[in-house]
Design a protein around this motif. Structure first.
Motif, PDB file in Angstrom:
ATOM      1  N   SER A 184       0.797  -1.307   0.017  1.00 41.10           N
ATOM      2  CA  SER A 184       0.114  -0.091  -0.031  1.00 41.10           C
ATOM      3  C   SER A 184       1.000   1.204  -0.045  1.00 41.10           C
ATOM      4  O   SER A 184       1.813   1.131   0.516  1.00 41.10           O
ATOM      5  N   ALA A 185       0.483   2.349  -0.789  1.00 41.21           N
ATOM      6  CA  ALA A 185       1.216   3.593  -0.581  1.00 41.21           C
ATOM      7  C   ALA A 185       1.576   4.182   0.661  1.00 41.21           C
ATOM      8  O   ALA A 185       2.795   4.516   0.668  1.00 41.21           O
ATOM      9  N   GLU A 203      14.462  -2.582   1.156  1.00 44.94           N
ATOM     10  CA  GLU A 203      14.392  -3.347  -0.249  1.00 44.94           C
ATOM     11  C   GLU A 203      13.122  -2.878  -0.933  1.00 44.94           C
ATOM     12  O   GLU A 203      12.900  -2.808  -1.885  1.00 44.94           O
ATOM     13  N   LEU A 204      11.992  -2.751  -0.058  1.00 43.35           N
ATOM     14  CA  LEU A 204      10.752  -2.562  -0.522  1.00 43.35           C
ATOM     15  C   LEU A 204      10.645  -1.067  -1.250  1.00 43.35           C
ATOM     16  O   LEU A 204      10.090  -0.893  -2.327  1.00 43.35           O
ATOM     17  N   GLN A 205      11.437  -0.139  -0.519  1.00 42.03           N
ATOM     18  CA  GLN A 205      11.241   1.030  -0.948  1.00 42.03           C
ATOM     19  C   GLN A 205      12.182   1.326  -2.279  1.00 42.03           C
ATOM     20  O   GLN A 205      11.986   2.232  -3.156  1.00 42.03           O
ATOM     21  N   TYR A 238      11.591  13.344   1.288  1.00 41.59           N
ATOM     22  CA  TYR A 238      12.722  14.034   0.477  1.00 41.59           C
ATOM     23  C   TYR A 238      13.376  13.068  -0.389  1.00 41.59           C
ATOM     24  O   TYR A 238      14.713  13.020  -0.666  1.00 41.59           O
ATOM     25  N   ASP A 239      12.713  11.963  -0.916  1.00 42.51           N
ATOM     26  CA  ASP A 239      13.131  10.905  -1.708  1.00 42.51           C
ATOM     27  C   ASP A 239      14.180  10.198  -1.015  1.00 42.51           C
ATOM     28  O   ASP A 239      15.205   9.582  -1.703  1.00 42.51           O
ATOM     29  N   THR A 240      14.079  10.054   0.289  1.00 39.97           N
ATOM     30  CA  THR A 240      15.226   9.434   1.064  1.00 39.97           C
ATOM     31  C   THR A 240      14.669   8.593   2.075  1.00 39.97           C
ATOM     32  O   THR A 240      13.397   9.091   2.726  1.00 39.97           O
TER      33      THR A 240
END
Length: 193
Positions: free
Chosen positions: A86-87, A134-136, A168-170
């Motif tokens: 899920s998002a 890993e999911l990310q 922040y894409d992290t």
């Protein structure tokens, strides 16, 4: 579909529930092919149809908002790996503290449940920090929420627990008292079938 709060000892879905869930899982599998390159749905479905208890656990992941999907295959054990995709952190598993000790330590304003017990009831494992990272790699998860992750014993013995999110894409890892809970924090699980 069953509800987590009304779990019975019979951890098997009725035939029509199984059929409905398999249809949902197949549609999600086909929609997110980048999560499971080189994995064939017919092989996944065959595993599901012979593992009724795992299908029941996937149903619980689904009804609590996890949107489980296949994220890998373990050749050594011949098992497909499902994860909550899920998002945001699964809605039906938010506002929970980390574990039973944390829940019992709260004097007032206790949450209704805790992540460790809920995961055990569903039959899934809470993601480790490594599994969460890993999911990310498959997408952007928890941009507005956060998820408890399996806390190392040394941190837990001192009263803490860790959680992760993506900003922040992290991917960030944080700590909190294990007894804390927030409306935007839940947990993600993994199931091997």
């Amino acid at each position: 579909m069953t509800k987590l709060n009304n779990i019975s000892d019979n951890k098997e879905l009725a035939p029509e529930q199984s059929k409905e869930l398999i249809k949902i899982l197949k549609e999600r599998f086909e929609k997110n092919m980048s999560y499971h390159i080189d994995i064939r749905w017919d092989k996944v479905q065959a595993k599901l149809e012979t593992n009724k208890d795992k299908l029941w656990a996937l149903n619980e992941m689904e009804v609590t908002g996890g949107e489980p999907d296949v994220v890998g295959y373990d050749k050594n054990t011949d098992k497909y790996i499902f994860c909550d995709c899920s998002a945001e952190s699964p809605k039906g598993r938010r506002s929970v503290c980390y574990d039973r000790d944390a829940l019992e330590s709260r004097k007032e304003h206790k949450p209704a449940n805790n992540a460790v017990d809920m995961a055990a009831t569903i039959g899934i494992d809470i993601l480790t920090e490594e599994q969460y990272r890993e999911l990310q790699k498959l997408g952007n998860f928890d941009a507005k929420t956060s998820s408890w992750v399996k806390t190392p014993d040394n941190i837990r013995k001192m009263g803490g627990a860790i959680f992760c999110d993506r900003r922040y894409d992290t991917v960030f890892v944080y700590h909190n008292g294990a007894e804390s809970y927030y409306a935007a924090r839940g947990f993600r699980g993994m199931l091997r079938v």
